[in-house]
Scaffold this active site. Structure first.
Site, PDB file in Angstrom:
ATOM      1  N   HIS A  19       0.853  -1.192   0.000  1.00  0.00           N
ATOM      2  CA  HIS A  19       0.000   0.000   0.000  1.00  0.00           C
ATOM      3  C   HIS A  19       0.886   1.238   0.000  1.00  0.00           C
ATOM      4  O   HIS A  19       1.846   1.322   0.768  1.00  0.00           O
ATOM      5  CB  HIS A  19      -0.904   0.018   1.238  1.00  0.00           C
ATOM      6  CG  HIS A  19      -2.010  -0.995   1.179  1.00  0.00           C
ATOM      7  ND1 HIS A  19      -3.189  -0.846   1.858  1.00  0.00           N
ATOM      8  CD2 HIS A  19      -2.128  -2.155   0.505  1.00  0.00           C
ATOM      9  CE1 HIS A  19      -3.982  -1.884   1.610  1.00  0.00           C
ATOM     10  NE2 HIS A  19      -3.347  -2.698   0.795  1.00  0.00           N
ATOM     11  N   PRO A  45      -3.361  -0.470  18.723  1.00  0.00           N
ATOM     12  CA  PRO A  45      -3.122  -0.892  17.339  1.00  0.00           C
ATOM     13  C   PRO A  45      -3.343   0.195  16.272  1.00  0.00           C
ATOM     14  O   PRO A  45      -3.015  -0.016  15.109  1.00  0.00           O
ATOM     15  CB  PRO A  45      -4.140  -2.024  17.133  1.00  0.00           C
ATOM     16  CG  PRO A  45      -5.206  -1.778  18.148  1.00  0.00           C
ATOM     17  CD  PRO A  45      -4.555  -1.108  19.311  1.00  0.00           C
ATOM     18  N   LYS A  84       1.920  -0.503  14.905  1.00  0.00           N
ATOM     19  CA  LYS A  84       3.357  -0.535  15.224  1.00  0.00           C
ATOM     20  C   LYS A  84       3.826  -1.790  15.970  1.00  0.00           C
ATOM     21  O   LYS A  84       5.031  -2.047  16.065  1.00  0.00           O
ATOM     22  CB  LYS A  84       3.719   0.683  16.092  1.00  0.00           C
ATOM     23  CG  LYS A  84       3.661   2.001  15.375  1.00  0.00           C
ATOM     24  CD  LYS A  84       4.939   2.273  14.606  1.00  0.00           C
ATOM     25  CE  LYS A  84       4.755   3.265  13.498  1.00  0.00           C
ATOM     26  NZ  LYS A  84       4.594   2.680  12.178  1.00  0.00           N
ATOM     27  N   TYR A  86      -9.176   4.828   7.771  1.00  0.00           N
ATOM     28  CA  TYR A  86      -9.325   5.105   9.207  1.00  0.00           C
ATOM     29  C   TYR A  86     -10.437   6.141   9.334  1.00  0.00           C
ATOM     30  O   TYR A  86     -10.276   7.274   8.875  1.00  0.00           O
ATOM     31  CB  TYR A  86      -8.033   5.684   9.788  1.00  0.00           C
ATOM     32  CG  TYR A  86      -6.898   4.697   9.921  1.00  0.00           C
ATOM     33  CD1 TYR A  86      -6.102   4.339   8.835  1.00  0.00           C
ATOM     34  CD2 TYR A  86      -6.593   4.129  11.163  1.00  0.00           C
ATOM     35  CE1 TYR A  86      -5.046   3.446   8.976  1.00  0.00           C
ATOM     36  CE2 TYR A  86      -5.534   3.237  11.315  1.00  0.00           C
ATOM     37  CZ  TYR A  86      -4.772   2.902  10.216  1.00  0.00           C
ATOM     38  OH  TYR A  86      -3.722   2.017  10.357  1.00  0.00           O
ATOM     39  N   TYR A 143       4.291   6.493  10.084  1.00  0.00           N
ATOM     40  CA  TYR A 143       3.546   5.282   9.718  1.00  0.00           C
ATOM     41  C   TYR A 143       4.433   4.281   8.979  1.00  0.00           C
ATOM     42  O   TYR A 143       4.422   3.077   9.277  1.00  0.00           O
ATOM     43  CB  TYR A 143       2.315   5.656   8.875  1.00  0.00           C
ATOM     44  CG  TYR A 143       1.246   4.583   8.869  1.00  0.00           C
ATOM     45  CD1 TYR A 143       1.461   3.368   8.216  1.00  0.00           C
ATOM     46  CD2 TYR A 143       0.041   4.763   9.525  1.00  0.00           C
ATOM     47  CE1 TYR A 143       0.501   2.368   8.226  1.00  0.00           C
ATOM     48  CE2 TYR A 143      -0.937   3.768   9.536  1.00  0.00           C
ATOM     49  CZ  TYR A 143      -0.702   2.578   8.886  1.00  0.00           C
ATOM     50  OH  TYR A 143      -1.644   1.585   8.893  1.00  0.00           O
TER      51      TYR A 143
HETATM   52  C1  PHB Z   1      -4.896  -4.924  10.388  1.00  0.00           C
HETATM   53  O1  PHB Z   1      -5.037  -5.084   9.169  1.00  0.00           O
HETATM   54  O2  PHB Z   1      -5.040  -5.863  11.178  1.00  0.00           O
HETATM   55  C2  PHB Z   1      -4.580  -3.567  10.913  1.00  0.00           C
HETATM   56  C3  PHB Z   1      -4.327  -2.535  10.045  1.00  0.00           C
HETATM   57  C4  PHB Z   1      -4.029  -1.274  10.534  1.00  0.00           C
HETATM   58  C5  PHB Z   1      -3.985  -1.049  11.898  1.00  0.00           C
HETATM   59  C6  PHB Z   1      -4.235  -2.091  12.782  1.00  0.00           C
HETATM   60  C7  PHB Z   1      -4.530  -3.346  12.291  1.00  0.00           C
HETATM   61  O3  PHB Z   1      -3.722   0.202  12.374  1.00  0.00           O
END
Ligand code: PHB
Ligand code: APR
Length: 402
Positions: A72, A294, A298, A203, A386
């Site tokens: 990505h 999460p 990280k 997000y 990130y």
């Molecule tokens: C996930 O795909 O499990 C995932 C992706 C982004 C995050 C946390 C978990 O910030």
């Protein structure tokens, strides 16, 4: 039994350490309390920073990730019914992230260790640490179906046994420094049998709470909803989950595709740092030393960063007789750990709906999102954190000599 490095825990931290040491010709033994099937099947997060991708590739365990993982180049932030893209690749001079599930990384590392003749004892019990202040620390444990305690004599113990393991507990309270924050948020995570909703992660900050759109494969999608951390998954029927996901991420002309939910659970969220990452010959790495919420993706990456420092320190010890990196292990790791804590806390605070907040605090939160999606400087800051900050392995002392 005797080995150079006794490793407790076959998560990403323990497996990667054993792998890196083996490439340097340094032998280790891994003790894991769960079965191979269990560790290879537990659903966890799945975002790899550029540095983690590079390390897996450089050390010969990245082939399946490059084939089956999804690169990505950015993410989308959604609020006030609009999406805003943060272009990582452009903002960071070409860096990207990989969506590849943690348990797939585990499978690749277990296979690599076993193929190379590495020793992993699964299903062990009663693991305890002894004489960690001395140059001859020991680990006692029971093998699967064994009744007798066995002992491993080693030069170093790597405590890679996650937040609940015995390693951190073996450090005396009088020297241990721990700091933590518990959030009033939980994440309800699902795996759904459905086609991908979006080419990149979304997000979403919504009145009803945070939601995250992620993916696993062309057939399986990973979605999360902010819920009360004390809520029971039994209160969440599949219909209720879909209704809530649609309310929080659908937009005019764009609708998430439903499908059968094949797995669902709720996890609570905390930020935690044990600053005493080294005590005598015991070194903590990964979740045994620190936990991040999460939202910043990280967890696994921080574990891998600690391990690179530890592997360098142990290698220098055996090859050059140098102990400097090991002596400064905590300081070297903590600089980066705290920056990742800052970023994860910031992302979490910016994106979740705190129902205790006043309308003023909510106004500030939306202004933060407006700012981060309109200022190139702010977008660059998000992007560089990130994709992963640089790993500075030098100790302060080494830096001063330059
Ligand atoms: C996930 O795909 O499990 C995932 C992706 C982004 C995050 C946390 C978990 O910030
Ligand atoms: N004896 C042996 N093994 C143990 C013990 C014990 N007493 N206690 C725990 N373990 C094992 C666990 O079963 C687990 O497989 O230690 C391993 C720790 O692995 P992780 O929890 O995955 O921790 P780590 O390797 O530090 O990786 C951090 O994992 O939890 C995620 O979000 C986190 O992505 C991050 C990553």
């Amino acid at each position: 039994m005797k080995t150079k490095v006794g490793i407790i825990g076959a998560g990403p931290a323990g497996l990667m350490l054993s792998h890196l040491l083996q490439l340097e010709g340094i032998e280790s033994i891994i003790l894991e309390s769960r079965s191979r099937e269990d560790i290879e099947g537990t659903i966890r997060a799945g975002v790899l920073e550029q540095g983690t991708i590079d390390l897996l590739n450089a050390t010969g365990v990245g082939e399946r990730m490059m084939r089956e993982g999804h690169v990505h180049e950015g993410i989308e932030l959604q609020f006030r019914n609009k999406r805003h893209r943060i272009d990582f690749k452009e903002l960071t001079g070409g860096k990207e992230i990989m969506v590849y599930a943690q348990h797939e990384v585990i499978k690749d590392l277990v296979a690599a260790r076993l193929d190379a003749g590495g020793q992993i004892y699964f299903n062990v019990s009663d693991v305890s640490l002894h004489q960690i202040e001395t140059d001859t620390p020991k680990i006692k444990f029971c093998q699967e179906d064994g009744r007798e305690l066995e002992e491993i004599e080693c030069d170093f113990i790597a405590g890679c046994d996650g937040f609940h393991g015995p390693s951190r507990k073996a450090i005396p309270d009088r020297v241990k420094v721990e700091k933590q924050k518990v959030y009033p948020f939980g994440w309800l995570g699902i795996l759904a049998d459905a086609p991908p909703a979006n080419p990149e992660l979304i997000y979403s900050n919504h009145e009803r709470g945070f939601a995250l759109v992620s993916t696993r494969s062309p057939e399986i999608q990973r979605y999360y909803l902010q819920v009360d951390p004390n809520d029971d998954i039994k209160n969440w029927s599949d219909d209720r989950i879909w209704e809530e996901l649609h309310a929080r991420v659908d937009m005019d002309g764009w609708r998430l595709t439903d499908g059968p939910i094949i797995q669902k659970n709720i996890v609570s969220m905390r930020s935690f740092v044990c600053e005493t990452m080294r005590y005598g010959r015991l070194f903590l790495a990964g979740d045994s030393a620190h936990i991040v919420p999460p939202t910043g993706a990280k967890g696994l990456n921080l574990a891998v960063a600690d391990i690179q420092v530890l592997a360098k320190g142990i290698t220098e010890f055996y090859k050059e007789g140098k102990e400097e990196t090991l002596e400064h292990y905590s300081d070297i790791c903590l600089r980066r750990v705290w920056k990742a804590q800052r970023f994860s806390n910031w992302m979490t605070t910016m994106l979740h709906r705190d129902f205790e907040h006043s309308s003023f605090e909510h106004g500030i939160q939306l202004a933060e999102l407006e700012y981060v999606t309109s200022s190139r400087a702010a977008m660059t800051s998000l992007a560089e954190n990130y994709v992963g900050l640089p790993l500075e392995i030098q100790s302060n002392a080494e830096k001063l000599q330059i």
